[in-house]
Motif scaffolding. Sequence first.
Motif, short mmCIF file in Angstrom:
data_model
loop_
_atom_site.label_atom_id
_atom_site.label_comp_id
_atom_site.label_asym_id
_atom_site.label_seq_id
_atom_site.Cartn_x
_atom_site.Cartn_y
_atom_site.Cartn_z
N ALA A 297 0.83 -1.22 0.00
CA ALA A 297 0.00 0.00 0.00
C ALA A 297 0.86 1.26 0.00
O ALA A 297 0.47 2.28 -0.57
CB ALA A 297 -0.92 0.01 1.22
N ILE A 298 2.04 1.21 0.66
CA ILE A 298 2.80 2.46 0.76
C ILE A 298 4.17 2.44 0.10
O ILE A 298 4.69 3.50 -0.24
CB ILE A 298 2.99 2.89 2.24
CG1 ILE A 298 3.64 1.78 3.03
CG2 ILE A 298 1.70 3.35 2.85
CD1 ILE A 298 3.93 2.19 4.46
N ALA A 299 4.73 1.25 -0.12
CA ALA A 299 6.12 1.21 -0.60
C ALA A 299 6.23 1.83 -1.98
O ALA A 299 5.39 1.62 -2.85
CB ALA A 299 6.62 -0.22 -0.63
N GLY A 300 7.27 2.58 -2.16
CA GLY A 300 7.59 3.10 -3.48
C GLY A 300 6.68 4.21 -3.97
O GLY A 300 6.84 4.72 -5.07
N ALA A 304 1.26 11.37 0.52
CA ALA A 304 1.20 12.46 1.49
C ALA A 304 1.23 11.84 2.89
O ALA A 304 0.77 10.71 3.09
CB ALA A 304 -0.08 13.26 1.29
N PRO A 305 1.77 12.58 3.88
CA PRO A 305 1.87 12.03 5.24
C PRO A 305 0.55 11.47 5.76
O PRO A 305 0.53 10.39 6.35
CB PRO A 305 2.30 13.25 6.06
CG PRO A 305 3.03 14.12 5.10
CD PRO A 305 2.38 13.91 3.76
N ALA A 306 -0.54 12.17 5.53
CA ALA A 306 -1.82 11.69 6.07
C ALA A 306 -2.20 10.33 5.49
O ALA A 306 -2.83 9.51 6.15
CB ALA A 306 -2.93 12.70 5.81
N GLU A 307 -1.78 10.09 4.25
CA GLU A 307 -2.10 8.79 3.63
C GLU A 307 -1.24 7.68 4.25
O GLU A 307 -1.70 6.56 4.42
CB GLU A 307 -1.88 8.88 2.13
CG GLU A 307 -2.97 9.70 1.45
CD GLU A 307 -2.62 10.05 0.01
OE1 GLU A 307 -3.49 9.88 -0.85
OE2 GLU A 307 -1.49 10.50 -0.23
#
Length: 394
Positions: A297-300, A304-307
């Motif tokens: 979900a987040i790698a690469g 935005a920080p909130a995400e």
Amino acid sequence: MARELGELERFGPVLDALPGPAYLVGGTVRDLLRRHPPRFDFDVAVVGDAEAYATALAERLGGRLTTHGRFGTATVHYDDGAHVDVATARSETYPTPAALPEVAPADSIEDDLARRDFTINAMAVSLPDGELVDPLQGREHLRERLVRVLHEASFVEDPTRIFRAARYEARLDFRMDPKTETLAMLAAPAVAQLSGARVREELYAIFEEEDPERILARLHQLGVDVQLDVEFPPESTGLQQRLRDLNDMYALGRSRAHLGLLSIRAPQGWLDDIKVTRRIADGVEAAHREEPLLRSAIAGHAYAPAEIVEAVERTGPDTALYALARAEDPALRRYFDRLRDVRLEVDGDDLRALGLEESPRVGHVLGELRRRKLNGELAGRAEELAAARELLAE
Ligand code: ATP
């Protein structure tokens, strides 16, 4: 008195108060002979009635007595926090392998030593004169740095001894002698017969040691994890060390046992079988299940920080920690370094003061404010209040 036992003199007051013959037993004897007295447990065995002996000792020491329901054991507390454990010397027989033994009072200290796990733990010091009782060559094996069982059936009778052997090897930097090692491998299937709670206790004892990874790797080599239907991490992964480092660095407050369990791959439900607390079992299982999801979900992505925070908070409480210990990731690093500490300076009371009644909307507004704050759109309480007013007016 053997020269190495000179440290015993620290216990002069206890030695002077002993109401009769007794023996110092257990790991303390081993550590005294190694001139390595770490924490000094004073475990005493008496041939006869431990409770009567402890009662007399408490009186002479001016201490307080507690007795334990278990077979003839009592503790004398004296001074400030010091204590002596007194047990009746006993012999043990195993009616079925891997079950708890049948216990009977022993006629001699030698009988009590013969029930013990390894020769280096099967020595006693007679008190108060300080003579070493060493019928099984414990001292010699200590010199040779060997962990050695007392007889061939030892591991089968009590398979927890396989865990203990690996623990002593790592802690003392000793080695099982070849025969003991072979016996451990042959007895490995017997660990499957241990109750879940006993397996948990052995694992927790391992996690308290300095180098649990080395111990688990050794147990893997002996074939223990396969028998438990789990997978201990190879030493080379450094996973446990990284979990502990992250836990310390970010003051996450997880216990060593909790971090250790995160490093073990196990089928769903195994943590329940070994009777781990609900909170730890849920966190660990979720981490193993969700780590790949969180990573993908987040790698690469340049989120935005909130995400990032939202993705982390959608998963269980241990998932981000586990993921970061498994592999470095800039988004997760950012989460731990900074984002997880971002807090609003306004709360529900402030929204009430602005006229918003208790309702789900309170949560929504606070959520939106946090999102903006995480993304750097709000600095300080005044800006948060202004944004709240705007949101309420919409
Ligand atoms: P250490 O961990 O330093 O050995 P300790 O003395 O507190 O410290 P315990 O696990 O409390 O260790 O065990 C005390 C003694 O009881 C051991 O030295 C050993 O002689 C005996 N013992 C403990 N567990 C077993 C076992 N499963 N089988 C046989 N003897 C055991």
